[in-house]
Write an enzyme that holds these catalytic residues in place. Structure first.
Site, PDB file in Angstrom:
ATOM      1  N   GLY A  13       0.826  -1.209   0.000  1.00 28.19           N
ATOM      2  CA  GLY A  13       0.000   0.000   0.000  1.00 28.19           C
ATOM      3  C   GLY A  13       0.857   1.254   0.000  1.00 28.19           C
ATOM      4  O   GLY A  13       0.522   2.251   0.639  1.00 28.19           O
ATOM      5  N   GLY A  14       1.959   1.218  -0.748  1.00 24.90           N
ATOM      6  CA  GLY A  14       2.934   2.315  -0.706  1.00 24.90           C
ATOM      7  C   GLY A  14       2.584   3.523  -1.545  1.00 24.90           C
ATOM      8  O   GLY A  14       3.207   4.574  -1.400  1.00 24.90           O
ATOM      9  N   ARG A  16      -0.040   5.502  -1.598  1.00 23.73           N
ATOM     10  CA  ARG A  16      -0.781   6.617  -0.998  1.00 23.73           C
ATOM     11  C   ARG A  16      -0.764   6.514   0.519  1.00 23.73           C
ATOM     12  O   ARG A  16      -0.443   5.476   1.086  1.00 23.73           O
ATOM     13  CB  ARG A  16      -2.241   6.613  -1.486  1.00 23.73           C
ATOM     14  CG  ARG A  16      -2.377   6.977  -2.941  1.00 23.73           C
ATOM     15  CD  ARG A  16      -3.823   7.098  -3.391  1.00 23.73           C
ATOM     16  NE  ARG A  16      -4.514   5.823  -3.416  1.00 23.73           N
ATOM     17  CZ  ARG A  16      -5.538   5.517  -2.642  1.00 23.73           C
ATOM     18  NH1 ARG A  16      -6.028   6.397  -1.796  1.00 23.73           N
ATOM     19  NH2 ARG A  16      -6.120   4.334  -2.716  1.00 23.73           N
ATOM     20  N   ASP A  64      -1.696  -7.022  -6.164  1.00 21.56           N
ATOM     21  CA  ASP A  64      -2.884  -7.094  -5.305  1.00 21.56           C
ATOM     22  C   ASP A  64      -2.565  -8.029  -4.129  1.00 21.56           C
ATOM     23  O   ASP A  64      -2.343  -9.230  -4.327  1.00 21.56           O
ATOM     24  CB  ASP A  64      -4.052  -7.649  -6.135  1.00 21.56           C
ATOM     25  CG  ASP A  64      -5.330  -7.757  -5.325  1.00 21.56           C
ATOM     26  OD1 ASP A  64      -5.296  -7.527  -4.092  1.00 21.56           O
ATOM     27  OD2 ASP A  64      -6.376  -8.074  -5.926  1.00 21.56           O
ATOM     28  N   VAL A  65      -2.535  -7.475  -2.911  1.00 21.65           N
ATOM     29  CA  VAL A  65      -2.141  -8.295  -1.753  1.00 21.65           C
ATOM     30  C   VAL A  65      -3.131  -9.428  -1.463  1.00 21.65           C
ATOM     31  O   VAL A  65      -2.798 -10.374  -0.759  1.00 21.65           O
ATOM     32  CB  VAL A  65      -1.929  -7.447  -0.471  1.00 21.65           C
ATOM     33  CG1 VAL A  65      -0.756  -6.508  -0.619  1.00 21.65           C
ATOM     34  CG2 VAL A  65      -3.203  -6.727  -0.062  1.00 21.65           C
ATOM     35  N   TYR A 156     -14.450  -4.406   8.470  1.00 22.09           N
ATOM     36  CA  TYR A 156     -13.154  -3.745   8.702  1.00 22.09           C
ATOM     37  C   TYR A 156     -12.645  -4.031  10.123  1.00 22.09           C
ATOM     38  O   TYR A 156     -11.475  -4.371  10.323  1.00 22.09           O
ATOM     39  CB  TYR A 156     -13.348  -2.242   8.485  1.00 22.09           C
ATOM     40  CG  TYR A 156     -12.087  -1.412   8.593  1.00 22.09           C
ATOM     41  CD1 TYR A 156     -11.169  -1.370   7.544  1.00 22.09           C
ATOM     42  CD2 TYR A 156     -11.831  -0.639   9.723  1.00 22.09           C
ATOM     43  CE1 TYR A 156     -10.017  -0.587   7.638  1.00 22.09           C
ATOM     44  CE2 TYR A 156     -10.696   0.146   9.824  1.00 22.09           C
ATOM     45  CZ  TYR A 156      -9.798   0.170   8.776  1.00 22.09           C
ATOM     46  OH  TYR A 156      -8.657   0.941   8.866  1.00 22.09           O
ATOM     47  N   ALA A 158     -13.351  -6.538  12.067  1.00 23.95           N
ATOM     48  CA  ALA A 158     -12.941  -7.953  12.168  1.00 23.95           C
ATOM     49  C   ALA A 158     -11.573  -8.150  11.530  1.00 23.95           C
ATOM     50  O   ALA A 158     -10.706  -8.845  12.083  1.00 23.95           O
ATOM     51  CB  ALA A 158     -13.978  -8.846  11.491  1.00 23.95           C
ATOM     52  N   LYS A 160      -9.196  -5.969  11.196  1.00 23.46           N
ATOM     53  CA  LYS A 160      -8.143  -5.295  11.964  1.00 23.46           C
ATOM     54  C   LYS A 160      -7.908  -5.984  13.314  1.00 23.46           C
ATOM     55  O   LYS A 160      -6.793  -5.991  13.823  1.00 23.46           O
ATOM     56  CB  LYS A 160      -8.502  -3.820  12.151  1.00 23.46           C
ATOM     57  CG  LYS A 160      -8.520  -3.035  10.823  1.00 23.46           C
ATOM     58  CD  LYS A 160      -7.163  -3.046  10.167  1.00 23.46           C
ATOM     59  CE  LYS A 160      -7.112  -2.252   8.886  1.00 23.46           C
ATOM     60  NZ  LYS A 160      -5.764  -2.264   8.268  1.00 23.46           N
TER      61      LYS A 160
HETATM   62  P1  NAP Z   1      -5.287   5.012   1.593  1.00 22.24           P
HETATM   63  O1  NAP Z   1      -4.812   6.413   1.636  1.00 22.24           O
HETATM   64  O2  NAP Z   1      -6.638   4.695   1.078  1.00 22.24           O
HETATM   65  O3  NAP Z   1      -4.187   4.121   0.805  1.00 22.24           O
HETATM   66  C1  NAP Z   1      -4.380   2.752   0.700  1.00 22.24           C
HETATM   67  C2  NAP Z   1      -3.175   2.146   0.016  1.00 22.24           C
HETATM   68  O4  NAP Z   1      -3.368   0.714  -0.043  1.00 22.24           O
HETATM   69  C3  NAP Z   1      -3.005   2.621  -1.410  1.00 22.24           C
HETATM   70  O5  NAP Z   1      -1.631   2.695  -1.713  1.00 22.24           O
HETATM   71  C4  NAP Z   1      -3.639   1.489  -2.231  1.00 22.24           C
HETATM   72  O6  NAP Z   1      -3.131   1.338  -3.551  1.00 22.24           O
HETATM   73  C5  NAP Z   1      -3.254   0.301  -1.391  1.00 22.24           C
HETATM   74  N1  NAP Z   1      -4.096  -0.864  -1.613  1.00 22.24           N
HETATM   75  C6  NAP Z   1      -5.440  -0.964  -1.416  1.00 22.24           C
HETATM   76  N2  NAP Z   1      -5.852  -2.204  -1.740  1.00 22.24           N
HETATM   77  C7  NAP Z   1      -4.763  -2.893  -2.139  1.00 22.24           C
HETATM   78  C8  NAP Z   1      -4.537  -4.202  -2.606  1.00 22.24           C
HETATM   79  N3  NAP Z   1      -5.535  -5.088  -2.731  1.00 22.24           N
HETATM   80  N4  NAP Z   1      -3.277  -4.575  -2.941  1.00 22.24           N
HETATM   81  C9  NAP Z   1      -2.249  -3.693  -2.827  1.00 22.24           C
HETATM   82  N5  NAP Z   1      -2.393  -2.434  -2.393  1.00 22.24           N
HETATM   83  C10 NAP Z   1      -3.644  -2.041  -2.063  1.00 22.24           C
HETATM   84  O7  NAP Z   1      -5.263   4.347   3.058  1.00 22.24           O
HETATM   85  P2  NAP Z   1      -4.519   4.839   4.397  1.00 22.24           P
HETATM   86  O8  NAP Z   1      -5.454   5.726   5.113  1.00 22.24           O
HETATM   87  O9  NAP Z   1      -3.141   5.260   4.128  1.00 22.24           O
HETATM   88  O10 NAP Z   1      -4.505   3.458   5.186  1.00 22.24           O
HETATM   89  C11 NAP Z   1      -3.334   2.648   5.253  1.00 22.24           C
HETATM   90  C12 NAP Z   1      -3.566   1.555   6.286  1.00 22.24           C
HETATM   91  O11 NAP Z   1      -3.825   2.164   7.552  1.00 22.24           O
HETATM   92  C13 NAP Z   1      -4.779   0.683   5.974  1.00 22.24           C
HETATM   93  O12 NAP Z   1      -4.523  -0.642   6.338  1.00 22.24           O
HETATM   94  C14 NAP Z   1      -5.862   1.269   6.850  1.00 22.24           C
HETATM   95  O13 NAP Z   1      -6.837   0.323   7.172  1.00 22.24           O
HETATM   96  C15 NAP Z   1      -5.048   1.678   8.054  1.00 22.24           C
HETATM   97  N6  NAP Z   1      -5.682   2.714   8.866  1.00 22.24           N
HETATM   98  C16 NAP Z   1      -5.979   3.941   8.351  1.00 22.24           C
HETATM   99  C17 NAP Z   1      -6.598   4.898   9.153  1.00 22.24           C
HETATM  100  C18 NAP Z   1      -6.945   6.271   8.652  1.00 22.24           C
HETATM  101  O14 NAP Z   1      -7.622   7.004   9.396  1.00 22.24           O
HETATM  102  N7  NAP Z   1      -6.508   6.684   7.484  1.00 22.24           N
HETATM  103  C19 NAP Z   1      -6.913   4.578  10.484  1.00 22.24           C
HETATM  104  C20 NAP Z   1      -6.600   3.327  10.978  1.00 22.24           C
HETATM  105  C21 NAP Z   1      -5.982   2.394  10.168  1.00 22.24           C
HETATM  106  P3  NAP Z   1      -3.791   2.182  -4.805  1.00 22.24           P
HETATM  107  O15 NAP Z   1      -3.595   3.610  -4.464  1.00 22.24           O
HETATM  108  O16 NAP Z   1      -2.963   1.780  -5.979  1.00 22.24           O
HETATM  109  O17 NAP Z   1      -5.221   1.769  -4.855  1.00 22.24           O
END
Ligand code: NAP
Length: 248
Positions: A13-14, A16, A64-65, A156, A158, A160
């Site tokens: 997920g690098g 974004r 795709d993970v 989600y 579940a 996490k």
């Molecule tokens: P984000 O901005 O939506 O970015 C998600 C990243 O994951 C993107 O690089 C995306 O790639 C990639 N991704 C999604 N599905 C994928 C797949 N099947 N295979 C490979 N890559 C995939 O999310 P974020 O807010 O940075 O969240 C990152 C992590 O932190 C997640 O696990 C999320 O659940 C967790 N988290 C976030 C928050 C929050 O408030 N933001 C809070 C708690 C936990 P593309 O861009 O190419 O689609």
């Protein structure tokens, strides 16, 4: 890891958000980084260019993970190209919110397949090399939703919570092989994932956070960088919340 020269980190997920900030933080700390993403080629290429200026090797691959075979192929190509994997950070994650009574099977499975199976696929593939070298650090990104639960996010939450159980079990299993496994549980972090919140939901969220603001991806990335470093050499099986106090 003290001197990270020639150390190699893998980040999912690098392209974004938190994953992207983690790639930056690890490159800043001297790691070569292989990251993956699902679809955003443009962001991935920009990130490669930005981090190249730091004098480390950074390569992004569309993987795709949720797809076990693609993850295996990516990780074995990375081990071949970079020599080894010293650290792995699983940040790829999605949400598909709905109250359970309206939850569609597809929404349930997409979230579990990406968020939980994705972590399994990556850890399953990196752990053997780490065991052989008797060294490694894994950080899995969970969420406060996995600790306390969020309404409309049974899928989600579940996934996490599963990451937390998985990380603790793996920490117990691999500690004697010199591998540390930790989970990071962020609260609200300003990324695309929370950008979709409407004004009312955002206001409500802010009023329940003692620090009265959302966190930044860079703040989470700094915690991750600390956890993979030697400064955290005695930390394993921990779930570190970074949430502005929302869970107090
Ligand atoms: P984000 O901005 O939506 O970015 C998600 C990243 O994951 C993107 O690089 C995306 O790639 C990639 N991704 C999604 N599905 C994928 C797949 N099947 N295979 C490979 N890559 C995939 O999310 P974020 O807010 O940075 O969240 C990152 C992590 O932190 C997640 O696990 C999320 O659940 C967790 N988290 C976030 C928050 C929050 O408030 N933001 C809070 C708690 C936990 P593309 O861009 O190419 O689609």
């Amino acid at each position: 890891m003290g001197d990270t020269t020639n150390r190699v980190a893998l980040v999912t997920g690098g392209s974004r958000g938190i994953g992207r900030a983690t790639v930056h933080a690890l490159a800043r700390d001297g790691f070569d980084v292989a990251f993956c993403y699902r679809s955003d080629d443009e962001s991935a290429r920009t990130l490669e260019k930005e981090t190249a200026e730091l004098g480390v090797r950074v390569t992004g691959s569309r993987v795709d993970v949720a797809d076990a075979e693609s993850v295996r192929a990516w990780i074995s190509a990375t081990e071949e190209e970079f020599g080894q994997i010293d650290a792995a950070v699983t940040a790829a994650g999605i949400t598909r919110d709905n109250p359970l009574v309206l939850m569609e099977d597809e929404q349930w499975h997409q979230v579990i397949d990406t968020n939980l199976d994705g972590v399994y696929h990556v850890c399953r593939s990196v752990v053997f090399g780490m065991m052989k070298r008797r060294s490694g650090a894994i950080v899995n990104i969970s969420s406060v939703a996995g600790v306390y639960g969020h309404g409309t996010q049974t899928n989600y939450s579940a996934s996490k919570a599963g990451i937390i159980g998985f990380s603790r079990a793996l920490a117990k299993e691999t500690g004697r092989s010199g591998i540390r496994v930790n989970a990071v549980a962020p609260g609200f972090i300003e990324t695309d994932m929370v950008a979709a919140m409407n004004d009312k939901a955002r206001k409500e969220a802010l009023s329940s956070i003692p620090l009265r603001r959302m966190g930044t991806a860079e703040e989470v990335a700094d915690l991750v960088a600390y956890l993979v470093s030697d400064r955290a050499a005695y930390i394993t099986g921990a779930v570190l919340q970074i949430d502005g106090g929302i869970t107090i």
